[in-house]
Design an enzyme around this catalytic site. Structure first.
Site, PDB file in Angstrom:
ATOM      1  N   ASP A 244       0.905  -1.231  -0.122  1.00 39.42           N
ATOM      2  CA  ASP A 244       0.058   0.006  -0.187  1.00 39.42           C
ATOM      3  C   ASP A 244       0.799   1.417  -0.080  1.00 39.42           C
ATOM      4  O   ASP A 244       0.282   2.418  -0.394  1.00 39.42           O
ATOM      5  CB  ASP A 244      -0.909  -0.022   1.191  1.00 39.42           C
ATOM      6  CG  ASP A 244      -2.178  -1.044   1.000  1.00 39.42           C
ATOM      7  OD1 ASP A 244      -1.909  -2.142   0.927  1.00 39.42           O
ATOM      8  OD2 ASP A 244      -3.223  -0.408   0.482  1.00 39.42           O
ATOM      9  N   LYS A 255      -1.266  -5.293   4.168  1.00 41.44           N
ATOM     10  CA  LYS A 255      -2.133  -5.715   4.841  1.00 41.44           C
ATOM     11  C   LYS A 255      -1.744  -6.238   6.199  1.00 41.44           C
ATOM     12  O   LYS A 255      -0.431  -7.042   6.136  1.00 41.44           O
ATOM     13  CB  LYS A 255      -2.777  -6.867   4.324  1.00 41.44           C
ATOM     14  CG  LYS A 255      -3.963  -7.349   4.807  1.00 41.44           C
ATOM     15  CD  LYS A 255      -5.026  -6.570   5.420  1.00 41.44           C
ATOM     16  CE  LYS A 255      -5.503  -5.423   4.446  1.00 41.44           C
ATOM     17  NZ  LYS A 255      -6.062  -4.453   5.116  1.00 41.44           N
TER      18      LYS A 255
END
Ligand code: MRU
Length: 356
Positions: A244, A255
């Site tokens: 991300d 995650k």
């Protein structure tokens, strides 16, 4: 059966209906529902509640979103239209904090807006639509290229482990960490993939195992706490994850649970690969400490998915959606411009400066 890589578009613009068509990722694998999103509040909710999710897909949705947001604007001048644009941009930017692709895409739309200075309101609107389309089209090429580079590191018949969902529905096509798996599938690599279920929102169980199974890939779903065992049993030759946000030094937010896997991979001497479009590399963040980690509601741990609550009422919870994997645990970061090896501060910078 046609693979979901060919079939599924998780984010599409329907310009005639002034709508964004989103594959609702919260109801998969039981239902395949496409939402028609017209209002910015609904798009904000779709991002926050992970109806559209995965860093590149969030960026694409936001890019189309700002276009749709200003398409209806009655502003008569460039300046008035820009004021409307800024409001939509800031609103969408507040939906989720960690995936930098959201901000990257919104900033790119902003830059395009500024490039159109002096043009008519309608010309600016057309330019923004074009920019959003470009972001989506480029993502397909970027993911394919990541897939090719990643595949060059993998041997046929390998066991691969992945976490969360960095697949075709998290991007415009192919995915990042799943791209080499799809390309390998086309070329007879015969990979055996272990998909972590990915507590608490089960992206691995609901999305990754669904995507791969539909594509005919040999996929085995495991609970997150089984990864150590399958590694110890010699079933995993490489770990592949998406991300991300990657800091300048290579520290990588992905995650929750990813950093634990990296620690395990180091222990068992298994290469740990991060698949990262350059749009996910944030040179403004010097290290992982600069990355804002999203905290999510308790219910995702205590009640969601269960018929009855699975924790005492009012128990304290801590629910960070992401963790940061230390750059020292990462074997390589695979980008669309090539494979970055340590030291990442140098190698990532080179990726930005190459024309490849
Ligand atoms: O909370 P999510 O499901 O949006 O988290 C997504 C991930 O962690 C993915 O690995 C990441 O966005 C990469 S998607 C190509």
């Amino acid at each position: 059966m046609t693979s979901p890589v060919e079939m599924i578009q998780s984010v599409q613009l329907d310009d005639e209906k002034d709508a964004l068509i989103l594959l609702d990722q919260t109801v998969l694998p039981n239902e395949k529902v496409f939402l028609e999103v017209k209002e910015m509040k609904d798009l904000w909710d779709a991002i926050y509640y992970l109806k559209v999710r995965g860093a590149p897909a969030i960026g694409i949705a936001a890019a189309y979103g700002v276009y749709l947001g200003i398409k209806k604007s009655t502003a008569k001048t460039y300046e008035a239209l820009y004021a409307d644009f800024k409001k939509v941009k800031e609103y969408l930017a507040s939906s989720r904090p960690t995936a930098v692709n959201l901000f990257w895409a919104l900033d790119r739309m902003d830059a395009r807006f500024k490039k159109e200075e002096g043009k008519s309101v309608n010309e600016v609107k057309r330019a923004l639509k074009e920019e959003a389309e470009l972001i989506r089209e480029e993502d397909v090429k970027v993911c394919k290229s990541i897939g090719e580079y990643a595949l060059s590191l993998l041997k046929p018949d390998s066991g691969l482990l992945t976490h969360c969902n960095a697949g075709t529905i998290a991007t415009a096509k192919y995915g990042t960490a799943l791209a080499p798996i799809y390309l390998g599938q086309e070329r007879g690599y015969n990979f055996k993939v272990y998909a972590d279920e990915t507590r608490p929102l089960l992206q691995g169980a609901r999305l990754t195992s669904w995507e791969l199974k539909e594509a005919g890939v040999d996929v085995t779903l495991i609970c997150d706490n089984m990864a150590s065992l399958v590694m110890k049993q010699g079933k995993v030759q490489a770990v592949l994850v998406g991300c991300d946000r990657v800091a300048e030094n290579g520290d990588t937010a992905n995650k929750i649970g990813t950093s634990g896997l990296a620690v395990l991979a180091k222990h068992y001497d298994i290469p740990f690969y991060v698949c990262a479009p350059l749009s996910t590399v944030d040179l403004q963040c010097k290290t992982g400490d600069d990355i804002h980690i999203e905290l999510r509601p308790s219910e995702e741990i205590t009640t969601k998915w269960y018929e009855k609550p699975m924790a005492p009422e009012g128990v304290k919870t801590y629910n960070p959606a992401f963790d940061v994997t230390d750059h020292e645990l990462i074997t390589a970061i695979i980008t669309e411009k090539g494979i970055a090896y340590p030291s990442f501060s140098d190698s990532l910078l080179k990726m930005f400066n190459t024309d490849k």
